[in-house]
Scaffold this motif. Structure first.
Motif, short mmCIF file in Angstrom:
data_model
loop_
_atom_site.label_atom_id
_atom_site.label_comp_id
_atom_site.label_asym_id
_atom_site.label_seq_id
_atom_site.Cartn_x
_atom_site.Cartn_y
_atom_site.Cartn_z
N THR A 66 9.64 69.93 34.99
CA THR A 66 9.89 69.00 35.60
C THR A 66 8.12 67.22 36.29
OG1 THR A 66 11.09 70.29 37.43
CG2 THR A 66 10.18 68.16 38.31
N THR A 67 7.42 68.18 37.16
CA THR A 67 5.97 67.75 36.69
C THR A 67 5.51 66.85 36.23
OG1 THR A 67 5.26 68.95 38.49
CG2 THR A 67 4.04 67.29 37.67
N VAL A 68 5.30 67.38 34.77
CA VAL A 68 5.57 66.68 33.57
C VAL A 68 6.31 66.67 32.40
CG1 VAL A 68 4.73 68.07 30.87
CG2 VAL A 68 3.30 69.03 33.21
N GLY A 69 7.63 66.61 32.59
CA GLY A 69 8.62 65.89 32.04
C GLY A 69 8.45 64.53 32.93
N ALA A 70 8.41 64.37 34.40
CA ALA A 70 8.38 62.93 34.91
C ALA A 70 7.41 62.29 34.89
CB ALA A 70 8.70 63.68 36.49
N MET A 71 5.91 63.37 34.60
CA MET A 71 5.09 62.28 33.86
C MET A 71 4.60 62.03 33.04
SD MET A 71 2.24 63.78 35.78
CE MET A 71 0.53 64.10 34.96
N LEU A 72 5.50 62.30 32.27
CA LEU A 72 5.43 62.17 30.07
C LEU A 72 6.19 61.02 30.22
CD1 LEU A 72 4.59 62.91 27.44
CD2 LEU A 72 6.99 64.54 27.40
N ALA A 73 7.60 61.22 30.77
CA ALA A 73 8.89 60.04 30.79
C ALA A 73 8.22 58.86 31.34
CB ALA A 73 9.76 60.09 31.45
N GLY A 74 7.09 58.68 32.28
CA GLY A 74 6.65 57.63 33.15
C GLY A 74 5.83 57.13 32.25
N ARG A 75 4.76 57.99 31.40
CA ARG A 75 3.58 57.83 30.25
C ARG A 75 4.50 56.75 29.19
NH1 ARG A 75 -1.36 60.56 28.68
NH2 ARG A 75 -1.12 60.86 31.07
N LEU A 76 5.13 57.18 28.53
CA LEU A 76 6.27 56.75 26.94
C LEU A 76 7.36 55.23 28.28
CD1 LEU A 76 7.39 60.09 26.36
CD2 LEU A 76 5.12 58.43 25.19
N ARG A 77 7.66 55.71 29.62
CA ARG A 77 8.41 54.17 29.82
C ARG A 77 9.65 54.97 29.25
NH1 ARG A 77 4.23 51.58 29.93
NH2 ARG A 77 3.00 50.39 31.42
N TRP A 78 9.99 56.03 29.79
CA TRP A 78 11.39 56.05 29.18
C TRP A 78 12.38 57.09 29.96
CZ3 TRP A 78 11.08 60.22 24.30
CH2 TRP A 78 10.30 59.52 22.91
N ARG A 79 13.39 57.22 29.99
CA ARG A 79 14.23 57.61 31.40
C ARG A 79 13.85 58.78 31.02
NH1 ARG A 79 19.57 54.72 32.15
NH2 ARG A 79 19.54 57.03 33.35
N TYR A 80 14.22 59.69 32.39
CA TYR A 80 13.76 61.04 33.12
C TYR A 80 15.54 61.68 33.22
CZ TYR A 80 12.41 65.10 35.19
OH TYR A 80 11.38 66.42 35.06
N ALA A 81 15.47 63.44 32.98
CA ALA A 81 16.31 63.63 33.61
C ALA A 81 15.84 65.32 34.25
CB ALA A 81 17.86 63.85 32.80
N GLU A 82 16.13 65.89 35.04
CA GLU A 82 15.41 67.18 35.32
C GLU A 82 17.08 68.13 35.12
OE1 GLU A 82 15.04 70.89 35.72
OE2 GLU A 82 13.47 69.65 36.06
N ALA A 83 16.97 68.63 34.69
CA ALA A 83 18.44 69.81 34.22
C ALA A 83 19.31 70.18 35.58
CB ALA A 83 17.81 70.39 33.22
N ASP A 84 17.90 70.69 35.96
CA ASP A 84 18.42 71.18 37.63
C ASP A 84 19.47 70.18 38.58
OD1 ASP A 84 17.25 73.60 37.46
OD2 ASP A 84 15.06 72.81 38.50
#
Length: 168
Positions: free
Chosen positions: A18-36
């Motif tokens: 969750t932490t890494v995925g959200a940060m990665l999406a922010g850095r890439l300026r991509w949409r983000y979703a958490e499977a939970d």
């Protein structure tokens, strides 16, 4: 970066998805979703009670994640989605006919992850389910072309490793 337009970040609970995925999406300026967020209430209640999910519990959840992925792809929106995706069959469902999906595997040992789970507050996943996560884990095979990223270090360092791996 390659031709990826959707990154599937996977690993056991406590690996930092969750932490890494959200940060990665922010850095890439991509949409983000958490499977939970796609779990029905019954699944969350089951896990909170310390009961591992069965495949029967997981298939509708995985289908909802796949539908979100397809919506992003249809809209031409690059995205990052985080999901445990522990079994090959789960990843096969999520990657079926989606050649633009790149698998990012956050790999860590049980001791490191157990320490993180003990320190984590406010999450429905109890640390006693970690053994079931590792029992279910089928590490991605070479044929899945995973970007395998060690989870030692800070979230920023892990995101740096992912971005560097995507650029190669």
């Amino acid at each position: 970066m390659g031709d990826e337009t959707l990154l599937l970040v996977m690993g056991v609970s406590g690996s930092g998805k969750t932490t890494v995925g959200a940060m990665l999406a922010g850095r890439l300026r991509w949409r983000y979703a958490e499977a939970d967020d796609f779990h029905p209430a019954a699944n969350v209640a089951k896990m909170a009670a310390g009961e591992p999910l069965t495949d029967a519990d997981r298939w509708p959840w995985l289908g909802a994640i796949a539908a979100w992925m397809d919506e992003r792809r249809a809209a031409g929106e690059p995205a990052v989605v985080t999901c445990s995706a522990l079994k090959r069959s789960y990843r096969d469902l999520l990657r079926a006919d989606r050649r633009d999906v790149r698998l990012v595997y956050l790999r860590g040992d049980r001791e490191l992850i157990a320490g993180r789970l003990v320190a984590r507050h406010g999450h429905f996943f109890p640390d006693k389910l970690l053994a079931s996560q590792f029992a279910d884990l089928e590490e991605p095979g070479v044929d899945e072309d995973p970007l395998v990223v060690p989870i030692e270090g800070t979230p920023d360092e892990i995101v740096d490793r992912i971005v560097a791996g995507l650029d190669t």
